[in-house]
Design a protein around this motif. Sequence first.
Motif, PDB file in Angstrom:
ATOM      1  N   ARG A 102       0.822  -1.222   0.000  1.00 35.60           N
ATOM      2  CA  ARG A 102       0.000   0.000   0.000  1.00 35.60           C
ATOM      3  C   ARG A 102       0.845   1.256   0.000  1.00 35.60           C
ATOM      4  O   ARG A 102       0.313   2.359  -0.008  1.00 35.60           O
ATOM      5  N   LYS A 103       2.193   1.091   0.108  1.00 35.21           N
ATOM      6  CA  LYS A 103       3.086   2.226   0.173  1.00 35.21           C
ATOM      7  C   LYS A 103       2.698   3.174   1.306  1.00 35.21           C
ATOM      8  O   LYS A 103       2.619   4.388   1.141  1.00 35.21           O
ATOM      9  N   GLU A 104       2.390   2.598   2.447  1.00 34.43           N
ATOM     10  CA  GLU A 104       2.081   3.404   3.617  1.00 34.43           C
ATOM     11  C   GLU A 104       3.145   3.164   4.665  1.00 34.43           C
ATOM     12  O   GLU A 104       3.848   2.159   4.625  1.00 34.43           O
ATOM     13  N   THR A 105       3.236   4.055   5.646  1.00 28.76           N
ATOM     14  CA  THR A 105       4.186   3.810   6.719  1.00 28.76           C
ATOM     15  C   THR A 105       3.593   2.800   7.686  1.00 28.76           C
ATOM     16  O   THR A 105       2.386   2.686   7.826  1.00 28.76           O
ATOM     17  N   ILE A 106       4.481   2.066   8.336  1.00 27.53           N
ATOM     18  CA  ILE A 106       4.030   1.052   9.275  1.00 27.53           C
ATOM     19  C   ILE A 106       3.700   1.716  10.598  1.00 27.53           C
ATOM     20  O   ILE A 106       4.436   2.565  11.088  1.00 27.53           O
ATOM     21  N   ASN A 107       2.560   1.314  11.153  1.00 34.27           N
ATOM     22  CA  ASN A 107       2.078   1.952  12.355  1.00 34.27           C
ATOM     23  C   ASN A 107       2.570   1.236  13.599  1.00 34.27           C
ATOM     24  O   ASN A 107       2.755   0.027  13.591  1.00 34.27           O
ATOM     25  N   GLU A 108       2.754   1.986  14.680  1.00 34.96           N
ATOM     26  CA  GLU A 108       3.238   1.373  15.919  1.00 34.96           C
ATOM     27  C   GLU A 108       2.178   0.503  16.578  1.00 34.96           C
ATOM     28  O   GLU A 108       2.445  -0.180  17.553  1.00 34.96           O
ATOM     29  N   GLY A 109       0.946   0.565  16.073  1.00 34.11           N
ATOM     30  CA  GLY A 109      -0.153  -0.155  16.716  1.00 34.11           C
ATOM     31  C   GLY A 109       0.162  -1.618  16.918  1.00 34.11           C
ATOM     32  O   GLY A 109      -0.229  -2.218  17.922  1.00 34.11           O
ATOM     33  N   PHE A 110       0.911  -2.186  15.988  1.00 38.25           N
ATOM     34  CA  PHE A 110       1.119  -3.624  16.093  1.00 38.25           C
ATOM     35  C   PHE A 110       2.066  -3.998  17.230  1.00 38.25           C
ATOM     36  O   PHE A 110       2.111  -5.132  17.659  1.00 38.25           O
ATOM     37  N   LEU A 111       2.816  -3.013  17.758  1.00 40.08           N
ATOM     38  CA  LEU A 111       3.661  -3.316  18.912  1.00 40.08           C
ATOM     39  C   LEU A 111       2.804  -3.758  20.088  1.00 40.08           C
ATOM     40  O   LEU A 111       3.174  -4.648  20.843  1.00 40.08           O
ATOM     41  N   VAL A 112       1.633  -3.142  20.249  1.00 37.88           N
ATOM     42  CA  VAL A 112       0.737  -3.530  21.331  1.00 37.88           C
ATOM     43  C   VAL A 112       0.055  -4.861  21.014  1.00 37.88           C
ATOM     44  O   VAL A 112       0.063  -5.787  21.823  1.00 37.88           O
ATOM     45  N   THR A 113      -0.495  -4.950  19.801  1.00 40.27           N
ATOM     46  CA  THR A 113      -1.152  -6.194  19.402  1.00 40.27           C
ATOM     47  C   THR A 113      -0.209  -7.373  19.560  1.00 40.27           C
ATOM     48  O   THR A 113      -0.592  -8.426  20.074  1.00 40.27           O
ATOM     49  N   GLY A 114       1.034  -7.184  19.128  1.00 39.54           N
ATOM     50  CA  GLY A 114       2.009  -8.263  19.153  1.00 39.54           C
ATOM     51  C   GLY A 114       2.370  -8.709  20.561  1.00 39.54           C
ATOM     52  O   GLY A 114       2.870  -9.810  20.757  1.00 39.54           O
ATOM     53  N   LEU A 115       2.123  -7.859  21.574  1.00 42.61           N
ATOM     54  CA  LEU A 115       2.401  -8.269  22.950  1.00 42.61           C
ATOM     55  C   LEU A 115       1.133  -8.799  23.632  1.00 42.61           C
ATOM     56  O   LEU A 115       1.185  -9.779  24.366  1.00 42.61           O
TER      57      LEU A 115
END
Lengths: 360, 200, 217
Positions: A102-115
Amino acid sequence: MKFLLRILDKVRPAFEADGRFAFFKPLFDAFDAFCFSSDETTKCAPFARDSLDIKRYMSMVIIGLLPATLAGLYFFGWRILPVIVVSYAAGGAVEVLFGIIRKETINEGFLVTGLIFPLTLPPGIPLWIVAVGMALGVLLGKEVFGGTGHNIFNPALVGRAIIAVGYAKPMTSAWIKPGARLWGNLGGYLTSPDAVTIATPLVQAKQQVYEPIANMFWGNVSGCIGETCAAAILIGGVFLLLMRIANWRTVVGIIGSFVVLNVIMRALSPEVFAPVGFNVLAGGLLFGAFFMATDPVTSPITNPAKWAYGIFIGCVTLLIRSLTVYTEGVMFAILLGNIFGPLFDEVVFRFRFRRYRLEI
Amino acid sequence: MKSNLFTVIFAIVMGVVCSLVLTAVAEWITPRREANEKAERYRNVLEIFNIAVAEGAANQEIIKTFEEKVTIVGDDPANPDYYLYGRLIAIPAQGPGLWGPIEGLIGLARDGTTITAVSFYKQEETPGLGGEIAGKDFTDRFVNKKLFDTRGQPALKLVRPGRAKGDYEVDAISGATMTSDKVQALITAAAEKFKSKEAE
Amino acid sequence: MAQAPVPIGGPTAKSTFLAGLWANNPIFCQILGICSALAVTTRLENSLVMGVALIFVIAMSNLAVSILRHLIPRRIRMIVEVAIIATFVIVFDQFLKGYYWEMSKQLGPYVGLIITNCIVMGRAEAYALHNKASLSVVDGIANGLGYAVILAIIGASRELIGTGKLLGYEVLSGNWYVPNHFFIYPPGAFIALGLLIWLIRAIKPQEDDSSQSGAGS
């Protein structure tokens, strides 16, 4: 750190629009933003709902999750570290893939999901299931809706629901007996998953055998990695409430309605409904109430709707837990709450704006 | 716009043509359908008695083998009390499962209590958990167990996995307590019904 | 009812066929016939039989409606169409009960429910009433095929992921593959269908979004 900053600044041109590695720009940005404060502002939700920016928000949640993570480490041993690492790797891979497409920046949201995701799993879970669950959770829970801020459901719970239904056996049997010695299971990574398994308190409760409250509170019981130690969850949860990250209305709504309904129902049929004190501390109720139901993207916006949402989740959790084949109902209750959240908001909007409409 | 009369006539003709077609089809299919239903029921019984039937055996073949060897005991041939093959017995067992009805058969040896085989040929339990009741791993656990105790009361119990001891206990399926309870209930019910019918 | 662009000089056999199969596919363009697509796709075999059933029913009902199209009184045309469709559906259902007993048990009520499948009625209304018999048959087959192919893809992926088998044969060995039962449950069907439509719409150039018709049973 300065050294790293210099390197990053030096290679940055290669990742810009016409650089050699332009393709990997999202990956570069993510690494850059993780290490250093970004010079860009957030472009998508949930920025409008809090005065914090998304990055500070996410780091607060991670701090709030630390006590529960450490308690899991203490009781179930080093094995939970690879579980967390695999979760991050799988979620990150999907996130990076979509960032590139999608040529978008990666969001930090997944840091929480991943934990959060690994903390809701049984400690003896095979690592490949962790990877499948996290990847599907990020894909089906978040990316199909358009990425962070657009999702209806909590991605960690979507992933957990899929593997809970799909791999019912390991998800209901990969329990590890918690360490009872001073150092818990810290010494024992190599405890193989099927060495010492033990039924969770909620499974035993179906036979009306109730674990002592003290064990439930300190977490010296079988269960999912992050959900057993009520004390650690309360420390992290109260921290989030004080920092105004988690909304107290949701949390009080869930736990309050759960307690009230449980007291009433237990008076009516004590053989089906467990005692209140046991029930509140058992399973994932506290963990779900503090860390998952309060997710800003998937919970309602208005305060009355947050109350309704919390009460809905609390009641549904108790009913699923006591009346169905499932021993735990928090996961399904929060997912159902996510569905109804916008509806609660809609009702509140209707009431609030009725006056204005009448004038028009 | 066509006339009302034409509309009525057209509707009548359509109705007659369609119903003629359907009647013809029903006439042609019904005997085959009934044979299919019968053969399916018989095949399950033959399998419990361990009478070999070829995988793709034709309906007539199954029905013929069945009628030669097996006796149906009971007033209603479609819903019999039990089946006899020599002195071997097969008892139908049915009841509600967790998600849908469970139907099965219990095969007993000459003594009327030792189990020779069990099958659950119709079930809709949770795949991977309760659904395992149809599997050979589970049904084989019943072999050589006893359905009745010495006083003739139904005594077979499903117990927590790994705890089965003696002639009256069978390991349940781990993680499928609800389905195991239903299976227990339908086996006991079938055993009681068999005892009452046998006494007649 | 959404219609594919019709070439000048009326539809030809080729344009009709391609429209039903791809450009105006009943499932991923018109989102019709979803109920059965979700319900019977637990196994590839069921999906294939269901696809064949639908091809048969649409082709035959299109043929009948098209032959009678100048005779059918406008006021009762819907009833007439339903009667024709119901007749063919029951014929197929009975045929399965007589000759493919196992399959008929597996599909349960879903063959009978083809009567209420919007695709069949939709093609009779939108195409067979206005076009000659030969083209109507082509249209019926193409739409049935468009439906069948999607069903087969969903059925194959659900059976493969959910049980590790295809058409009952073990494809992914049980030694290392643990089936994900989620995909043989109903929610797995929604997700498989949703992902497939997502994928196809990403590939297929979107012409005009306003021509998309609403969902149907």
